[in-house]
Scaffold this active site. Structure first.
Site, PDB file in Angstrom:
ATOM      1  N   GLU A  59       0.801  -1.230   0.000  1.00  0.00           N
ATOM      2  CA  GLU A  59       0.000   0.000   0.000  1.00  0.00           C
ATOM      3  C   GLU A  59       0.834   1.280   0.000  1.00  0.00           C
ATOM      4  O   GLU A  59       0.474   2.271  -0.641  1.00  0.00           O
ATOM      5  CB  GLU A  59      -0.969   0.001   1.187  1.00  0.00           C
ATOM      6  CG  GLU A  59      -2.223  -0.845   0.964  1.00  0.00           C
ATOM      7  CD  GLU A  59      -1.978  -2.337   1.138  1.00  0.00           C
ATOM      8  OE1 GLU A  59      -0.886  -2.701   1.612  1.00  0.00           O
ATOM      9  OE2 GLU A  59      -2.874  -3.140   0.785  1.00  0.00           O
ATOM     10  N   HIS A  75     -11.768  -4.681   8.099  1.00  0.00           N
ATOM     11  CA  HIS A  75     -12.251  -4.547   6.715  1.00  0.00           C
ATOM     12  C   HIS A  75     -13.606  -3.852   6.650  1.00  0.00           C
ATOM     13  O   HIS A  75     -14.330  -4.023   5.689  1.00  0.00           O
ATOM     14  CB  HIS A  75     -12.361  -5.924   6.049  1.00  0.00           C
ATOM     15  CG  HIS A  75     -11.043  -6.583   5.775  1.00  0.00           C
ATOM     16  ND1 HIS A  75     -10.288  -7.144   6.771  1.00  0.00           N
ATOM     17  CD2 HIS A  75     -10.338  -6.751   4.632  1.00  0.00           C
ATOM     18  CE1 HIS A  75      -9.180  -7.643   6.255  1.00  0.00           C
ATOM     19  NE2 HIS A  75      -9.183  -7.423   4.961  1.00  0.00           N
TER      20      HIS A  75
END
Lengths: 333, 342, 334
Positions: free
Chosen positions: A63, A132
């Site tokens: 990321e 999540h």
């Protein structure tokens, strides 16, 4: 006939990206699994087949490097769309988002622009548990230099995504996972919805509900129910959270004298606090009641559906909140 | 012959296998972890095969300490000041000589073996290559090297049987303000370069002349130039002088691993043992492939080839002899000096 | 590869410019005339100069917190640099970046960076854009030994290799991560040992020898330009001064003798000696260069002194880029 064409929220995103890539060769996408697979939520489906591997790039699960790729490519003249699969993963890339993307222009004395869009998927409701499911928009809105966008429906998605791509600043487009399948009429041509401009989703006279992303839709359900009770809600969808269309919210507050702010993020330190604060600064004398904040309790998002359904606010929570604020009777002096 | 101890000395050059050749060619990178592994295997095998002590050169990468960590046995890292340069190897080789080391294992490239030969000209040596285009050292695993070194150091296998004297290029440099003696184990090259720079000789156009005592077409690098025109094996006497320039043969040469270039040969001259050759004028001397010493326009370099290099230990032969003498049998585990087989 | 006389003087000039700028900055800091932190590049001049001397003007570099040297080597303007260090409106960043964010995007210098390791992912992005446009530009990420312990470096190195980008990773290994010696923070000695793990070649060069650095940089840059992919150059070097500030001796974390030993191999003086020995330069010529550049520094200090500070109304300027597509005013009510 084309006016009647319907697209899902996810397809609207895809069409915005596709049309901008056709229009501008400097636009490219990079992210995890977005190539042949089309992204973990399918929002990039077909783009690599259409534009090739050099413009729709599968990246490693990295990321920081994904956002760094966007920073470096945008500061040297391209218009990247970099995808972080889940909003929770911005935390892995926070240095590049907060210390680099948001600040380079300012630190360079203005001698840089970063026309990049970070796309990600936020929100709960899928039993995806605490890593999540988060709604971390307040973190991002706190950073000068970033723009933050959270559309509530397919039409807004397409127009806002096009504006994000065209914007010359780092923008974060947060797709709500539970809205991906939502279907609505979406024009075929490319159109923009200006960043920083909110939308009156439903006009009303008695109470203002400020809600965005999925909560805007829950507010609409609640408003329909409340209308049967004779309470006319005005629903403001800010669409863009940074910059925030405070004028629209404050004007509505002045009209209805009561405001409920709803978000899926935890209440403490959430954007509701900022909105409530701006209302009391700019419209204190118009208020008949303190601004109500509706948000998730201060806990991580739980996994079990038995817990999560009580964790995330919904139409019922909003109904209760509006009824409560309407019960406050203020005698004006 | 009496021995007080069976000492194996180990030198590992921390800098070998990492120079610019990795960038310009597909040469192999040799990491510290790889080197530590080789040394560790060598130490274990040395003790297994009868070494009473292992002496190690210290280095500023602490490879010696890392390689010996946790191994039981008499292991000593030399107490010597470190320069972080090739002089550490020279110093360690000299100290090994004084400590009556019976066999030296040196990990590195041609330059490392050369430095051992400078510090201890008669060193009984197993040279392990940790680079790519080395001529003098060979690709030998630490396990075999450690065992062979111990057999030789203990006298179980006699050095005079398995050790063979290698050649070297003996060099004398007379310059304006200096007079130096030096040596190369493979080749001395005269380079048209003003700088030592990244050391490795890799631009074919800068090579002016090469004096090689080993010139093999099976190698890469400077010695392969002569090796492709006038091969001279490691164990043949004499060497060859090659001057580059227009007018003669054009030869394809891998000056660096996996990288071929055309070189024009102006002159090729075989050199007998001891036959002197002199070159004068401004140049950069490259010893065994590395630019190292600038010579001014007033300088003269004289060189000849002699068979006075290190005693190279034949690892395979040593181990074969050990096997024939049943030295790997459980009963022969404790080898004493009475146990000589040859 | 033989280095031309012109190139030798070019590399020398880059190094002397860095040395003079940094020494001047050090003196100004000592006199309390520079606000904020100051990380001096003195001792490491050969690295920035040798690498940037192998780049074209439109190639990109990312830098570190110790970034003045990289900007100078890429052709940075003394006046605007000195003004920025003083926090003046005429500085490179109009007084909004300072020493740690000094940059010149027109020179392809994408900023010094206050976050260790953050420059490498940005260089990967620049390299991606360079290949995307196909104009043969290259990106170089400068970084220190310490930053190879940060995830961002590893992500950047891996992504660059996975995407086979035209990038050079240029490591300045000065043996200390801030105030802690390298051996306490990693189990390896050579940063270059990491390169193989990503599938790129890595080489070690003497970072005190500008020719050694330049030779490797020319090869690495050319390799990247020709589509050969990333590579890593580790330059073994040393900073003469403290991690920040101007103290060089009497520091608790490194012995004075070590500083003295490295200074004997000074990248500028040893190179000058070699140039003179080679008959390329004379002592007089070298002195002339120093004198000329010294004058530039004096001019820059004067320029910075004479420059105005930015006015408070500039605080909100350049937070955002005005967007042609958006008719909203940017920024929120504050």
């Amino acid at each position: 006939m084309s006016d009647e064409r319907k697209l899902s929220y996810g397809q609207a995103f895809n069409e915005a990206v596709s049309q901008m890539m056709e229009a501008d060769p400097d636009v490219f996408c990079a992210g995890e699994d977005i190539g042949a697979f089309g992204g973990v939520f399918g929002t990039f489906l077909g783009l690599q087949a259409k534009f090739g591997e050099h413009r729709v790039v599968d990246t490693p699960i990295s990321e920081q490097a994904i956002v760094g790729l966007g920073v470096g490519a945008s500061v040297t003249g391209l218009r990247p769309i970099v995808d972080l699969m889940f909003m929770d993963f911005i935390c892995v890339a926070l240095d590049q988002i907060v210390n680099q993307a948001a600040k380079l222009k300012y630190m360079f004395g203005g001698e840089a622009s970063l026309p990049m869009t970070i796309t990600t998927a936020g929100g709960g409701g899928l039993s995806a548990a605490a890593q999540h499911s988060q709604s971390l928009e307040a973190l991002l809105c706190h950073i000068p230099g970033l723009k933050v966008v959270m559309p509530s429906n397919p039409y807004d998605m397409k127009g806002l995504m096009i504006s994000c791509i065209k914007d010359n600043n780092p923008t974060v487009m947060i797709k709500h996972k539970r809205l991906l399948g939502m279907s609505a009429v979406v024009p075929t041509e490319a159109y923009e919805i200006p960043l920083g401009k909110g939308n009156i989703l439903r006009p009303g006279t008695d109470v203002t509900i400020v809600a965005y992303a999925r909560m805007a839709n829950e507010a609409l359900i609640a408003a329909a129910e409340l209308a049967k009770e004779g309470i006319e809600c005005e629903i403001i969808d800010p669409r863009t959270l940074q910059p925030l269309d405070a004028d629209l919210i404050v004007d509505s507050a002045k009209k209805t004298n009561r405001v409920v702010v709803v978000h899926e993020a935890v209440r403490f330190g959430g954007l509701g606090g900022e909105i409530a604060s701006q209302i009391q600064e700019l419209a204190f004398d118009y208020l008949d009641a303190p601004v109500t904040r509706i948000g998730a309790p201060f806990s991580p998002v739980p996994f079990s559906p038995a817990l999560e359904q009580h964790y995330i606010p919904d139409a019922k929570t909003i109904l209760a909140g509006v009824r409560e604020i309407m019960q406050r009777n203020v005698i004006r002096g | 012959m009496t021995r007080t101890a069976s000492i194996v000395g180990i030198i590992v050059n921390p800098n070998a296998g990492k120079d610019i050749r990795r960038l310009v060619t597909p040469a192999t990178h040799t990491s510290d972890v790889t080197k530590v592994g080789i040394v560790r295997r060598a130490i274990v095998a040395a003790f297994e095969s009868g070494a009473s002590k292992v002496l190690l050169m210290p280095d500023n990468h602490r490879l010696a300490e890392r390689a010996s960590d946790g191994i039981k046995g008499d292991i000593e890292v030399l107490d010597m000041p470190l320069s972080g340069s090739r002089f550490d190897t020279i110093t360690a080789a000299h100290l090994f000589c004084q400590a009556q080391v019976g066999a030296v294992i040196a990990l590195g490239g041609d330059g490392t073996s050369r430095d051992v030969a400078i510090g201890w000209p008669d060193a009984p040596l197993i040279a392990i290559s940790t680079g790519t285009n080395n001529v003098f050292p060979s690709a030998i695993d630490g396990t075999s090297a450690g065992a062979a070194a111990a057999f030789v150091a203990s006298g179980a296998v006699c050095l005079s049987v398995v050790g063979r004297r290698s050649k070297k290029v003996v060099i004398k440099i007379d310059d304006r303000d200096k007079s130096l003696d030096d040596l190369a184990l493979v080749d001395l090259a005269f380079i048209n370069s003003m700088f030592v720079g990244a050391r490795a000789v890799r631009d074919p156009h800068t090579v002016h002349a090469v004096i090689a005592c080993v010139a093999t077409p099976a190698s890469t690098g400077l010695s392969s130039i002569a090796g492709r025109i006038h091969p001279v094996g490691r164990w043949e006497t004499g060497g060859v002088f090659v001057r580059l320039g227009a007018g003669g043969r054009k030869v394809r040469v891998p000056l660096a691993p996996g990288s071929f270039t055309t070189m024009e040969i102006a002159e090729v001259r075989p050199l007998g043992e001891g036959e002197k050759i002199s070159l004068s004028g401004k140049t950069m001397l490259a010893f065994d492939g590395e630019r190292d010493l600038p010579v001014s326009e007033f300088g003269t370099v004289t060189a000849h080839i002699e068979t006075t290099g290190p005693l190279l230990i034949d690892v395979e032969r040593t181990l074969v002899l050990a096997a024939q003498a049943l030295m790997f049998d459980e009963t022969a585990r404790h080898i004493s000096e009475e146990n000589h087989v040859y | 590869m033989e280095i031309s006389t012109t190139k030798q003087f070019d590399l020398h000039r880059r190094m002397v410019r860095i040395r003079l700028f940094e020494e001047a900055a050090g003196r100004l800091a000592e006199a309390n005339r520079l606000p904020g932190f100051l990380h001096l590049y003195v001792g490491e001049e050969a690295v920035a100069s040798g690498v940037c001397g192998a780049l074209n003007d439109d190639d990109h570099i990312t830098s570190t917190h110790r970034g003045h040297g990289h900007l100078v080597a890429k052709g940075g303007d003394f006046n605007r640099m000195m003004a920025e260090l003083m926090g003046k409106a005429t500085g490179y960043c109009k007084g909004k970046g300072g020493s740690m964010h000094i940059s010149d995007t027109s020179l392809g210098m994408l900023g010094a960076n206050g976050i260790v390791g953050a420059g490498s992912p940005i260089a990967v992005g620049a390299a991606f854009a360079n290949r995307y446009r196909g104009r043969g530009q290259v990106a170089v990420a400068f970084f220190g030994d310490g930053s190879t312990n940060i995830g961002a470096f590893h992500e950047a190195a891996n992504m660059a290799c996975a995407l086979h980008l035209p990038i050079v990773f240029a490591c300045e290994n000065n043996e200390y991560g801030e105030f802690t010696p390298r051996h306490k923070t990693m189990a390896i000695t050579d940063i270059v040992d990491r390169a193989a793990g990503y599938g790129m070649p890595g080489v070690i060069v003497d970072g005190m020898d500008v020719i050694a650095v330049h030779e490797a940089a020319v090869e690495a840059v050319e390799r990247a330009r020709q589509g050969g992919g990333p590579s890593l150059i580790e330059a073994k070097t040393y900073r003469y001064y403290n991690h920040h500030g101007i103290q060089n001796l009497g520091l608790k974390y490194r012995p004075d003798e070590e500083v003295a030993t490295w200074k004997q191999r000074d990248p500028i003086f040893t190179f000058e000696d070699r140039m003179i020995e080679n008959g390329v330069a004379t002592r007089e010529k070298v002195d002339e260069i120093w004198a000329e550049l010294r004058q530039d520094i004096e001019t820059a200090i004067q320029f910075a002194d004479d420059s105005p500070y930015p006015t408070p109304d500039q605080i909100m300027v350049d937070v955002y880029t005005k967007s042609s597509t958006s008719n909203t005013t940017v920024g929120t009510k504050s």
